[in-house]
Design a protein around this motif. Structure first.
Motif, mmCIF file in Angstrom:
data_model
loop_
_atom_site.group_PDB
_atom_site.id
_atom_site.type_symbol
_atom_site.label_atom_id
_atom_site.label_comp_id
_atom_site.label_asym_id
_atom_site.label_seq_id
_atom_site.Cartn_x
_atom_site.Cartn_y
_atom_site.Cartn_z
ATOM 1 N N TYR A 1 -25.329 -26.967 62.229
ATOM 2 C CA TYR A 1 -25.760 -25.994 61.219
ATOM 3 C C TYR A 1 -26.785 -25.004 61.759
ATOM 4 C CZ TYR A 1 -29.943 -28.925 60.329
ATOM 5 O OH TYR A 1 -31.110 -29.632 60.447
ATOM 6 N N GLU A 2 -27.584 -25.433 62.748
ATOM 7 C CA GLU A 2 -28.598 -24.524 63.299
ATOM 8 C C GLU A 2 -27.971 -23.256 63.894
ATOM 9 O OE1 GLU A 2 -28.571 -27.834 63.899
ATOM 10 O OE2 GLU A 2 -30.605 -28.631 64.084
ATOM 11 N N ALA A 3 -26.710 -23.357 64.322
ATOM 12 C CA ALA A 3 -26.028 -22.196 64.919
ATOM 13 C C ALA A 3 -25.639 -21.160 63.868
ATOM 14 C CB ALA A 3 -24.793 -22.661 65.682
ATOM 15 N N VAL A 4 -25.700 -21.544 62.591
ATOM 16 C CA VAL A 4 -25.372 -20.619 61.502
ATOM 17 C C VAL A 4 -26.677 -19.965 61.042
ATOM 18 C CG1 VAL A 4 -24.366 -20.407 59.198
ATOM 19 C CG2 VAL A 4 -23.435 -22.079 60.821
ATOM 20 N N THR A 5 -26.851 -18.719 61.397
ATOM 21 C CA THR A 5 -28.132 -18.039 61.156
ATOM 22 C C THR A 5 -28.067 -17.145 59.919
ATOM 23 O OG1 THR A 5 -27.470 -16.138 62.483
ATOM 24 C CG2 THR A 5 -28.562 -17.965 63.654
ATOM 25 N N PRO A 6 -29.240 -16.826 59.358
ATOM 26 C CA PRO A 6 -29.271 -15.878 58.243
ATOM 27 C C PRO A 6 -28.635 -14.539 58.622
ATOM 28 C CG PRO A 6 -31.431 -16.921 58.496
ATOM 29 C CD PRO A 6 -30.587 -17.357 59.664
ATOM 30 N N GLU A 7 -28.809 -14.111 59.869
ATOM 31 C CA GLU A 7 -28.229 -12.844 60.328
ATOM 32 C C GLU A 7 -26.699 -12.914 60.270
ATOM 33 O OE1 GLU A 7 -30.573 -14.587 62.160
ATOM 34 O OE2 GLU A 7 -32.191 -13.342 61.365
ATOM 35 N N PHE A 8 -26.148 -14.027 60.744
ATOM 36 C CA PHE A 8 -24.697 -14.207 60.704
ATOM 37 C C PHE A 8 -24.198 -14.138 59.257
ATOM 38 C CE2 PHE A 8 -21.173 -17.040 59.774
ATOM 39 C CZ PHE A 8 -20.199 -16.619 60.669
ATOM 40 N N LEU A 9 -24.876 -14.865 58.373
ATOM 41 C CA LEU A 9 -24.437 -14.928 56.973
ATOM 42 C C LEU A 9 -24.519 -13.539 56.327
ATOM 43 C CD1 LEU A 9 -26.149 -18.301 56.058
ATOM 44 C CD2 LEU A 9 -23.689 -17.907 56.345
ATOM 45 N N LYS A 10 -25.596 -12.821 56.602
ATOM 46 C CA LYS A 10 -25.751 -11.477 56.026
ATOM 47 C C LYS A 10 -24.656 -10.543 56.540
ATOM 48 C CE LYS A 10 -30.139 -11.037 54.094
ATOM 49 N NZ LYS A 10 -31.388 -10.301 53.962
ATOM 50 N N GLU A 11 -24.371 -10.641 57.829
ATOM 51 C CA GLU A 11 -23.302 -9.814 58.420
ATOM 52 C C GLU A 11 -21.974 -10.035 57.702
ATOM 53 O OE1 GLU A 11 -22.557 -10.455 62.671
ATOM 54 O OE2 GLU A 11 -24.673 -9.933 62.976
ATOM 55 N N HIS A 12 -21.775 -11.260 57.208
ATOM 56 C CA HIS A 12 -20.509 -11.589 56.555
ATOM 57 C C HIS A 12 -20.601 -11.519 55.031
ATOM 58 C CE1 HIS A 12 -19.817 -12.949 60.643
ATOM 59 N NE2 HIS A 12 -18.541 -12.740 60.381
ATOM 60 N N GLY A 13 -21.655 -10.911 54.541
ATOM 61 C CA GLY A 13 -21.784 -10.676 53.097
ATOM 62 C C GLY A 13 -22.008 -11.929 52.278
ATOM 63 N N VAL A 14 -22.539 -12.986 52.918
ATOM 64 C CA VAL A 14 -22.715 -14.260 52.216
ATOM 65 C C VAL A 14 -24.041 -14.272 51.443
ATOM 66 C CG1 VAL A 14 -22.962 -16.763 52.487
ATOM 67 C CG2 VAL A 14 -21.331 -15.506 53.919
ATOM 68 N N LYS A 15 -23.925 -14.453 50.133
ATOM 69 C CA LYS A 15 -25.124 -14.552 49.286
ATOM 70 C C LYS A 15 -25.415 -15.990 48.889
ATOM 71 C CE LYS A 15 -24.638 -9.943 47.309
ATOM 72 N NZ LYS A 15 -24.191 -9.184 46.125
ATOM 73 N N LEU A 16 -24.375 -16.816 48.922
ATOM 74 C CA LEU A 16 -24.529 -18.241 48.593
ATOM 75 C C LEU A 16 -23.873 -19.078 49.682
ATOM 76 C CD1 LEU A 16 -25.122 -20.701 46.687
ATOM 77 C CD2 LEU A 16 -22.883 -20.241 45.620
ATOM 78 N N LEU A 17 -24.686 -19.965 50.278
ATOM 79 C CA LEU A 17 -24.133 -20.915 51.244
ATOM 80 C C LEU A 17 -24.108 -22.293 50.606
ATOM 81 C CD1 LEU A 17 -23.090 -21.583 54.092
ATOM 82 C CD2 LEU A 17 -25.467 -22.050 54.751
ATOM 83 N N LEU A 18 -22.912 -22.864 50.523
ATOM 84 C CA LEU A 18 -22.752 -24.230 50.042
ATOM 85 C C LEU A 18 -22.621 -25.125 51.260
ATOM 86 C CD1 LEU A 18 -20.064 -23.469 47.307
ATOM 87 C CD2 LEU A 18 -22.517 -23.837 46.964
ATOM 88 N N ALA A 19 -23.155 -26.328 51.181
ATOM 89 C CA ALA A 19 -23.057 -27.220 52.339
ATOM 90 C C ALA A 19 -22.777 -28.642 51.909
ATOM 91 C CB ALA A 19 -24.337 -27.168 53.167
ATOM 92 N N ASP A 20 -21.917 -29.273 52.655
ATOM 93 C CA ASP A 20 -21.686 -30.700 52.552
ATOM 94 C C ASP A 20 -22.945 -31.394 53.081
ATOM 95 O OD1 ASP A 20 -20.121 -33.213 52.689
ATOM 96 O OD2 ASP A 20 -20.256 -32.887 54.854
ATOM 97 N N LEU A 21 -23.182 -32.615 52.659
ATOM 98 C CA LEU A 21 -24.389 -33.328 53.125
ATOM 99 C C LEU A 21 -24.085 -34.239 54.324
ATOM 100 C CD1 LEU A 21 -27.309 -34.274 52.978
ATOM 101 C CD2 LEU A 21 -26.694 -35.739 51.050
#
Ligand SMILES: [Mg+2]
Length: 170
Positions: free
Chosen positions: A14-34
């Protein structure tokens, strides 16, 4: 059907998934499995790495919630409370109900949502059926038990077929 089993992105963790990456892809909500995504099943509370990572998401204005198939809320709540994040428990992945419930709660659509998870038949299939961007990670802490070793071996070809395999070791 096969398309629904291929994650769009694969990362080591999960550390490889950055806020910059998510913003670039228009992600406003990140859901995650535990389990095996944010922590090994043996870990009962969030560690510093997870706390920092969630903090960076929040700072970037990205909403975060856990979407877990755990039937009991006890484990999920133990993670969510200190992190001050919400969750949809007993989510019924790969069903789409939990995804829709989370998106309605945060007022976002599927194009603004991503799912982070370690399994194909629950996380990936549910995300892709819901039209949500699927970000897959390697099982955190490694596969535990004979069944999980087999499962993760079976998942490899689907991960390798992902359009964006960002893993360092293959
Ligand atoms: Mg999992």
């Amino acid at each position: 059907m096969l398309r629904f089993l291929c994650p769009q992105w694969v990362f080591d963790n999960y550390e490889a998934v950055t806020p910059e990456f998510l913003k670039e892809h228009g992600v406003k909500l990140l859901l995650a499995d535990l389990d095996f995504t944010l922590a090994p099943k043996s870990q009962s509370e969030p560690d510093e790495s997870l706390t920092c990572w969630i903090g960076a998401l929040k700072e970037a204005g990205i909403e975060f919630a856990i979407l877990s198939n755990n039937r009991s809320p006890v484990r999920v709540e133990k993670f969510c409370k200190p992190l001050k994040v919400g969750y949809v428990g007993h989510a019924g992945k790969p069903g789409t109900r939990g995804f829709h419930e989370a998106m309605a709660r945060y007022g976002v659509n599927a194009g603004e949502t991503a799912m982070l998870g370690d399994k194909l038949l629950t996380d990936t299939l549910g995300a892709r059926r819901s039209g949500v961007l699927m970000l897959m990670v390697e099982p955190r802490g490694g596969a535990v038990g004979a069944w999980n070793h087999v499962l993760h071996a079976l998942q490899q070809p689907f991960k390798a077929a992902s359009a964006h395999d960002e893993r360092k070791k293959h």
